[in-house]
Design a protein around this motif. Structure first.
Motif: not given
Length: 321
Positions: A89-93, A126-131, A154-158
Protein backbone atom coordinates in the motif's frame (compact mmCIF):
# COMPACT_ATOMS: atom_id res chain seq x y z
CA UNK A 1 -28.82 26.18 -10.06
CA UNK A 2 -26.23 23.83 -8.59
CA UNK A 3 -22.53 24.57 -8.37
CA UNK A 4 -19.69 22.05 -8.28
CA UNK A 5 -16.12 22.88 -7.31
CA UNK A 6 -13.93 20.48 -9.26
CA UNK A 7 -11.58 18.55 -7.02
CA UNK A 8 -8.43 16.57 -7.66
CA UNK A 9 -10.28 13.32 -8.37
CA UNK A 10 -12.63 15.07 -10.83
CA UNK A 11 -9.77 16.49 -12.90
CA UNK A 12 -9.50 15.09 -16.42
CA UNK A 13 -13.20 14.19 -16.74
CA UNK A 14 -15.05 15.45 -19.78
CA UNK A 15 -17.91 17.80 -18.96
CA UNK A 16 -20.55 15.42 -20.34
CA UNK A 17 -19.17 12.44 -18.41
CA UNK A 18 -19.00 14.38 -15.15
CA UNK A 19 -22.57 15.67 -15.49
CA UNK A 20 -23.83 12.17 -16.38
CA UNK A 21 -22.26 10.81 -13.21
CA UNK A 22 -23.59 13.47 -10.84
CA UNK A 23 -27.00 13.49 -12.55
CA UNK A 24 -27.65 9.90 -13.66
CA UNK A 25 -31.37 10.62 -14.17
CA UNK A 26 -30.66 13.37 -16.71
CA UNK A 27 -31.32 12.11 -20.28
CA UNK A 28 -28.34 12.42 -22.61
CA UNK A 29 -30.40 14.43 -25.09
CA UNK A 30 -31.23 17.01 -22.40
CA UNK A 31 -27.61 17.09 -21.25
CA UNK A 32 -26.37 17.96 -24.73
CA UNK A 33 -29.19 20.48 -25.20
CA UNK A 34 -28.26 22.14 -21.88
CA UNK A 35 -24.65 22.52 -23.00
CA UNK A 36 -25.75 23.91 -26.34
CA UNK A 37 -28.10 26.44 -24.68
CA UNK A 38 -25.46 27.46 -22.09
CA UNK A 39 -27.40 26.03 -19.16
CA UNK A 40 -24.15 24.32 -18.21
CA UNK A 41 -21.30 26.76 -17.71
CA UNK A 42 -17.68 26.26 -16.78
CA UNK A 43 -16.07 29.11 -14.87
CA UNK A 44 -18.97 31.32 -15.93
CA UNK A 45 -18.44 30.66 -19.62
CA UNK A 46 -19.79 28.41 -22.32
CA UNK A 47 -18.14 25.00 -22.53
CA UNK A 48 -18.11 22.10 -24.95
CA UNK A 49 -19.12 18.47 -24.39
CA UNK A 50 -15.49 17.38 -24.68
CA UNK A 51 -13.99 20.09 -22.45
CA UNK A 52 -11.74 18.52 -19.81
CA UNK A 53 -12.19 19.63 -16.23
CA UNK A 54 -9.31 20.90 -14.12
CA UNK A 55 -8.94 21.09 -10.35
CA UNK A 56 -10.34 24.40 -9.10
CA UNK A 57 -12.83 24.81 -11.96
CA UNK A 58 -16.40 25.78 -11.08
CA UNK A 59 -19.17 24.04 -13.00
CA UNK A 60 -22.67 25.52 -12.76
CA UNK A 61 -25.73 23.56 -13.82
CA UNK A 62 -28.90 25.56 -14.58
CA UNK A 63 -31.06 22.44 -14.74
CA UNK A 64 -34.44 21.55 -13.25
CA UNK A 65 -34.30 20.35 -9.62
CA UNK A 66 -36.15 17.14 -10.53
CA UNK A 67 -32.90 15.69 -11.85
CA UNK A 68 -31.01 16.29 -8.60
CA UNK A 69 -31.14 14.02 -5.59
CA UNK A 70 -30.95 15.59 -2.15
CA UNK A 71 -31.06 12.24 -0.37
CA UNK A 72 -27.73 11.35 1.27
CA UNK A 73 -25.97 8.59 -0.60
CA UNK A 74 -26.10 5.26 1.18
CA UNK A 75 -22.69 4.12 2.34
CA UNK A 76 -23.25 0.43 1.57
CA UNK A 77 -19.54 -0.27 1.89
CA UNK A 78 -19.78 0.31 5.65
CA UNK A 79 -21.88 -2.87 5.88
CA UNK A 80 -18.85 -4.91 4.81
CA UNK A 81 -16.01 -5.63 7.26
CA UNK A 82 -12.98 -3.36 6.99
CA UNK A 83 -10.77 -6.43 6.76
CA UNK A 84 -8.31 -6.56 3.85
CA UNK A 85 -5.27 -8.78 3.36
CA UNK A 86 -2.87 -6.06 2.19
CA UNK A 87 0.18 -7.08 0.21
CA UNK A 88 1.35 -3.50 -0.51
CA UNK A 89 0.00 0.00 0.00
CA UNK A 90 1.08 3.57 -0.69
CA UNK A 91 -0.65 6.92 -1.25
CA UNK A 92 -1.88 5.92 -4.72
CA UNK A 93 -2.57 2.18 -4.81
CA UNK A 94 -3.34 -0.82 -2.66
CA UNK A 95 -2.56 -4.43 -3.58
CA UNK A 96 -4.96 -6.85 -1.91
CA UNK A 97 -4.51 -10.59 -1.58
CA UNK A 98 -8.06 -11.77 -2.34
CA UNK A 99 -8.95 -15.11 -0.86
CA UNK A 100 -11.09 -17.66 -2.75
CA UNK A 101 -14.80 -17.33 -2.03
CA UNK A 102 -14.85 -13.51 -1.84
CA UNK A 103 -16.56 -11.54 -4.63
CA UNK A 104 -14.63 -8.57 -6.00
CA UNK A 105 -17.80 -6.60 -6.85
CA UNK A 106 -21.49 -6.90 -6.13
CA UNK A 107 -23.30 -9.16 -8.59
CA UNK A 108 -26.98 -9.88 -9.19
CA UNK A 109 -27.21 -11.29 -5.66
CA UNK A 110 -26.33 -7.79 -4.34
CA UNK A 111 -24.02 -9.26 -1.73
CA UNK A 112 -22.55 -6.41 0.30
CA UNK A 113 -19.42 -8.20 1.53
CA UNK A 114 -17.17 -7.72 -1.48
CA UNK A 115 -13.50 -6.90 -1.86
CA UNK A 116 -14.13 -3.36 -3.12
CA UNK A 117 -16.52 -2.62 -0.24
CA UNK A 118 -13.95 -3.93 2.25
CA UNK A 119 -11.27 -1.71 0.72
CA UNK A 120 -13.53 1.35 0.71
CA UNK A 121 -14.48 0.71 4.34
CA UNK A 122 -10.81 0.28 5.27
CA UNK A 123 -9.84 3.55 3.55
CA UNK A 124 -12.84 5.34 5.06
CA UNK A 125 -11.74 4.32 8.55
CA UNK A 126 -8.24 5.61 7.77
CA UNK A 127 -9.66 8.95 6.60
CA UNK A 128 -8.32 8.44 3.09
CA UNK A 129 -11.76 8.09 1.48
CA UNK A 130 -14.33 10.79 2.23
CA UNK A 131 -17.34 10.12 -0.01
CA UNK A 132 -19.09 13.32 1.11
CA UNK A 133 -16.21 15.30 -0.45
CA UNK A 134 -16.26 13.42 -3.75
CA UNK A 135 -18.56 14.15 -6.67
CA UNK A 136 -17.95 11.10 -8.84
CA UNK A 137 -14.88 9.18 -7.63
CA UNK A 138 -14.65 6.23 -5.27
CA UNK A 139 -11.66 3.91 -4.76
CA UNK A 140 -11.92 1.28 -7.48
CA UNK A 141 -10.44 -2.04 -8.57
CA UNK A 142 -8.30 -2.14 -11.70
CA UNK A 143 -8.51 -5.89 -12.31
CA UNK A 144 -10.88 -8.69 -11.45
CA UNK A 145 -10.46 -12.24 -10.19
CA UNK A 146 -13.16 -14.90 -10.22
CA UNK A 147 -14.92 -15.51 -6.92
CA UNK A 148 -13.40 -18.98 -6.49
CA UNK A 149 -9.87 -17.91 -7.49
CA UNK A 150 -7.41 -16.17 -5.18
CA UNK A 151 -4.68 -13.65 -5.82
CA UNK A 152 -3.51 -10.08 -6.24
CA UNK A 153 -6.10 -7.40 -7.01
CA UNK A 154 -5.08 -3.77 -7.61
CA UNK A 155 -7.11 -0.93 -6.11
CA UNK A 156 -6.62 2.71 -7.11
CA UNK A 157 -6.99 5.28 -4.34
CA UNK A 158 -7.37 8.27 -6.65
CA UNK A 159 -8.68 9.02 -10.12
CA UNK A 160 -5.26 9.72 -11.65
CA UNK A 161 -3.93 6.32 -10.57
CA UNK A 162 -7.08 4.61 -11.83
CA UNK A 163 -6.71 6.16 -15.29
CA UNK A 164 -3.02 5.26 -15.52
CA UNK A 165 -3.46 1.67 -14.35
CA UNK A 166 -6.43 1.03 -16.61
CA UNK A 167 -4.35 2.15 -19.57
CA UNK A 168 -1.30 0.14 -18.49
CA UNK A 169 -3.42 -3.00 -18.17
CA UNK A 170 -4.90 -2.35 -21.61
CA UNK A 171 -1.38 -1.92 -23.03
CA UNK A 172 -0.25 -5.12 -21.24
CA UNK A 173 2.43 -3.34 -19.20
CA UNK A 174 1.49 -5.27 -16.05
CA UNK A 175 2.43 -8.95 -15.92
CA UNK A 176 0.88 -11.60 -13.67
CA UNK A 177 1.98 -15.12 -12.86
CA UNK A 178 -0.24 -17.86 -11.51
CA UNK A 179 0.22 -20.99 -9.46
CA UNK A 180 -2.09 -23.95 -9.99
CA UNK A 181 -2.36 -27.67 -9.30
CA UNK A 182 -3.56 -29.87 -12.14
CA UNK A 183 -4.57 -33.50 -12.39
CA UNK A 184 -1.91 -35.75 -13.89
CA UNK A 185 1.65 -35.15 -15.02
CA UNK A 186 2.46 -32.97 -18.01
CA UNK A 187 4.28 -34.45 -21.03
CA UNK A 188 6.88 -31.64 -20.98
CA UNK A 189 8.50 -29.75 -18.09
CA UNK A 190 7.52 -26.48 -19.80
CA UNK A 191 5.58 -25.54 -22.90
CA UNK A 192 3.66 -22.83 -24.72
CA UNK A 193 0.12 -23.92 -25.54
CA UNK A 194 -2.02 -22.43 -28.30
CA UNK A 195 -5.72 -23.01 -28.81
CA UNK A 196 -8.90 -21.17 -29.85
CA UNK A 197 -11.90 -20.37 -27.69
CA UNK A 198 -15.51 -19.28 -27.81
CA UNK A 199 -17.35 -18.03 -24.73
CA UNK A 200 -20.93 -19.01 -24.03
CA UNK A 201 -22.25 -15.89 -22.29
CA UNK A 202 -25.36 -17.62 -20.98
CA UNK A 203 -23.37 -20.36 -19.25
CA UNK A 204 -20.34 -18.14 -18.50
CA UNK A 205 -18.22 -20.98 -19.82
CA UNK A 206 -15.55 -21.33 -22.49
CA UNK A 207 -15.31 -23.95 -25.22
CA UNK A 208 -11.81 -24.64 -26.55
CA UNK A 209 -10.76 -25.85 -30.01
CA UNK A 210 -7.45 -26.88 -31.59
CA UNK A 211 -8.02 -25.05 -34.89
CA UNK A 212 -8.98 -21.48 -35.76
CA UNK A 213 -12.38 -20.59 -37.21
CA UNK A 214 -14.52 -17.46 -37.53
CA UNK A 215 -15.59 -16.25 -34.11
CA UNK A 216 -12.90 -18.18 -32.25
CA UNK A 217 -10.32 -16.17 -30.31
CA UNK A 218 -6.70 -17.22 -29.92
CA UNK A 219 -5.48 -18.21 -26.47
CA UNK A 220 -1.80 -18.70 -25.63
CA UNK A 221 -0.71 -20.13 -22.28
CA UNK A 222 2.83 -20.80 -21.01
CA UNK A 223 3.43 -23.20 -18.16
CA UNK A 224 6.37 -24.52 -16.16
CA UNK A 225 6.21 -27.60 -13.93
CA UNK A 226 7.45 -26.76 -10.43
CA UNK A 227 6.80 -30.12 -8.75
CA UNK A 228 5.06 -33.46 -9.26
CA UNK A 229 3.57 -35.71 -6.61
CA UNK A 230 1.53 -38.79 -7.42
CA UNK A 231 -1.45 -37.87 -9.54
CA UNK A 232 -0.99 -34.07 -9.34
CA UNK A 233 1.42 -31.42 -10.69
CA UNK A 234 2.18 -27.94 -9.38
CA UNK A 235 2.57 -25.40 -12.20
CA UNK A 236 3.58 -21.79 -12.67
CA UNK A 237 1.54 -20.26 -15.50
CA UNK A 238 2.04 -17.10 -17.55
CA UNK A 239 -0.79 -15.83 -19.74
CA UNK A 240 0.26 -14.47 -23.12
CA UNK A 241 -3.38 -13.70 -23.89
CA UNK A 242 -5.99 -12.85 -21.31
CA UNK A 243 -9.17 -14.78 -22.05
CA UNK A 244 -12.06 -15.72 -19.77
CA UNK A 245 -11.20 -18.74 -17.59
CA UNK A 246 -8.12 -19.21 -19.78
CA UNK A 247 -5.99 -21.33 -17.46
CA UNK A 248 -8.89 -23.48 -16.31
CA UNK A 249 -10.25 -24.08 -19.80
CA UNK A 250 -6.89 -24.52 -21.52
CA UNK A 251 -5.50 -27.01 -19.02
CA UNK A 252 -8.74 -29.01 -19.09
CA UNK A 253 -8.60 -29.03 -22.89
CA UNK A 254 -5.21 -30.78 -22.87
CA UNK A 255 -6.48 -33.33 -20.34
CA UNK A 256 -5.13 -31.77 -17.14
CA UNK A 257 -7.99 -29.88 -15.41
CA UNK A 258 -7.28 -27.92 -12.25
CA UNK A 259 -7.70 -29.62 -8.91
CA UNK A 260 -11.07 -28.60 -7.45
CA UNK A 261 -12.44 -27.19 -10.71
CA UNK A 262 -16.00 -28.48 -11.06
CA UNK A 263 -16.81 -26.39 -14.14
CA UNK A 264 -14.03 -27.65 -16.43
CA UNK A 265 -13.00 -30.78 -14.54
CA UNK A 266 -14.80 -33.95 -13.50
CA UNK A 267 -16.61 -34.12 -10.17
CA UNK A 268 -15.53 -37.70 -9.53
CA UNK A 269 -11.86 -36.69 -9.78
CA UNK A 270 -12.30 -33.96 -7.17
CA UNK A 271 -14.74 -35.72 -4.84
CA UNK A 272 -12.27 -36.95 -2.23
CA UNK A 273 -9.73 -34.12 -2.41
CA UNK A 274 -11.44 -31.72 0.03
CA UNK A 275 -10.99 -28.76 -2.34
CA UNK A 276 -13.96 -26.34 -2.31
CA UNK A 277 -12.37 -24.10 -4.97
CA UNK A 278 -10.08 -24.60 -7.94
CA UNK A 279 -6.39 -24.61 -7.02
CA UNK A 280 -5.52 -21.40 -8.86
CA UNK A 281 -3.80 -18.28 -7.51
CA UNK A 282 -2.60 -15.07 -9.13
CA UNK A 283 0.49 -14.93 -6.94
CA UNK A 284 2.93 -12.50 -8.63
CA UNK A 285 2.53 -9.06 -10.21
CA UNK A 286 5.21 -7.11 -12.06
CA UNK A 287 4.94 -3.48 -13.19
CA UNK A 288 6.88 -3.18 -16.45
CA UNK A 289 6.18 0.20 -18.00
CA UNK A 290 7.24 0.90 -21.58
CA UNK A 291 5.56 4.31 -21.65
CA UNK A 292 5.26 7.19 -19.18
CA UNK A 293 3.41 6.23 -15.99
CA UNK A 294 3.14 9.71 -14.46
CA UNK A 295 2.65 9.63 -10.70
CA UNK A 296 3.09 5.83 -10.70
CA UNK A 297 6.53 5.80 -12.36
CA UNK A 298 8.11 4.67 -9.07
CA UNK A 299 6.41 1.27 -9.50
CA UNK A 300 8.26 0.45 -12.71
CA UNK A 301 10.27 -2.75 -12.42
CA UNK A 302 8.79 -3.76 -9.08
CA UNK A 303 7.41 -7.25 -8.48
CA UNK A 304 5.04 -8.17 -5.66
CA UNK A 305 4.50 -11.77 -4.62
CA UNK A 306 2.02 -13.45 -2.29
CA UNK A 307 4.33 -14.97 0.36
CA UNK A 308 2.18 -17.97 1.22
CA UNK A 309 -0.18 -19.68 -1.24
CA UNK A 310 -1.87 -22.30 0.92
CA UNK A 311 -2.18 -25.06 -1.66
CA UNK A 312 1.46 -24.67 -2.73
CA UNK A 313 2.54 -25.11 0.87
CA UNK A 314 0.36 -28.20 1.31
CA UNK A 315 1.61 -29.64 -1.97
CA UNK A 316 5.25 -29.18 -1.00
CA UNK A 317 4.54 -30.73 2.41
CA UNK A 318 3.14 -33.81 0.68
CA UNK A 319 -0.43 -33.28 1.88
CA UNK A 320 -1.71 -33.27 -1.73
CA UNK A 321 -0.68 -36.29 -3.78
Amino acid sequence: MREYLIGKNDEGNRVDRFVSQVLPRLPKSLLYKSIRLRRIKLNGKRCEISTRLREGDVLRLYISDEFFSDAPEEKRFLLAPAVVDILYEDDNILLADKKPGLLVHEDESEQVDTLIHRIQHYLYDKGEYRPEEEHVFAPALCNRIDRNTGGIVIAAKNAASLRILNQKIKDRELHKKYLCIVHGQLPRPSDTLRAYMVKDENKNQVEVFDSPAPGRRTMVTKYRVLDEKGRFSLLEVNLITGRTHQIRAHMAHIGHPLLGDTKYGRNRDNRDTGFRYQALYSYALTFSFSTDAGILSYLDGKTFTVPDVWFQREFEEGKIH
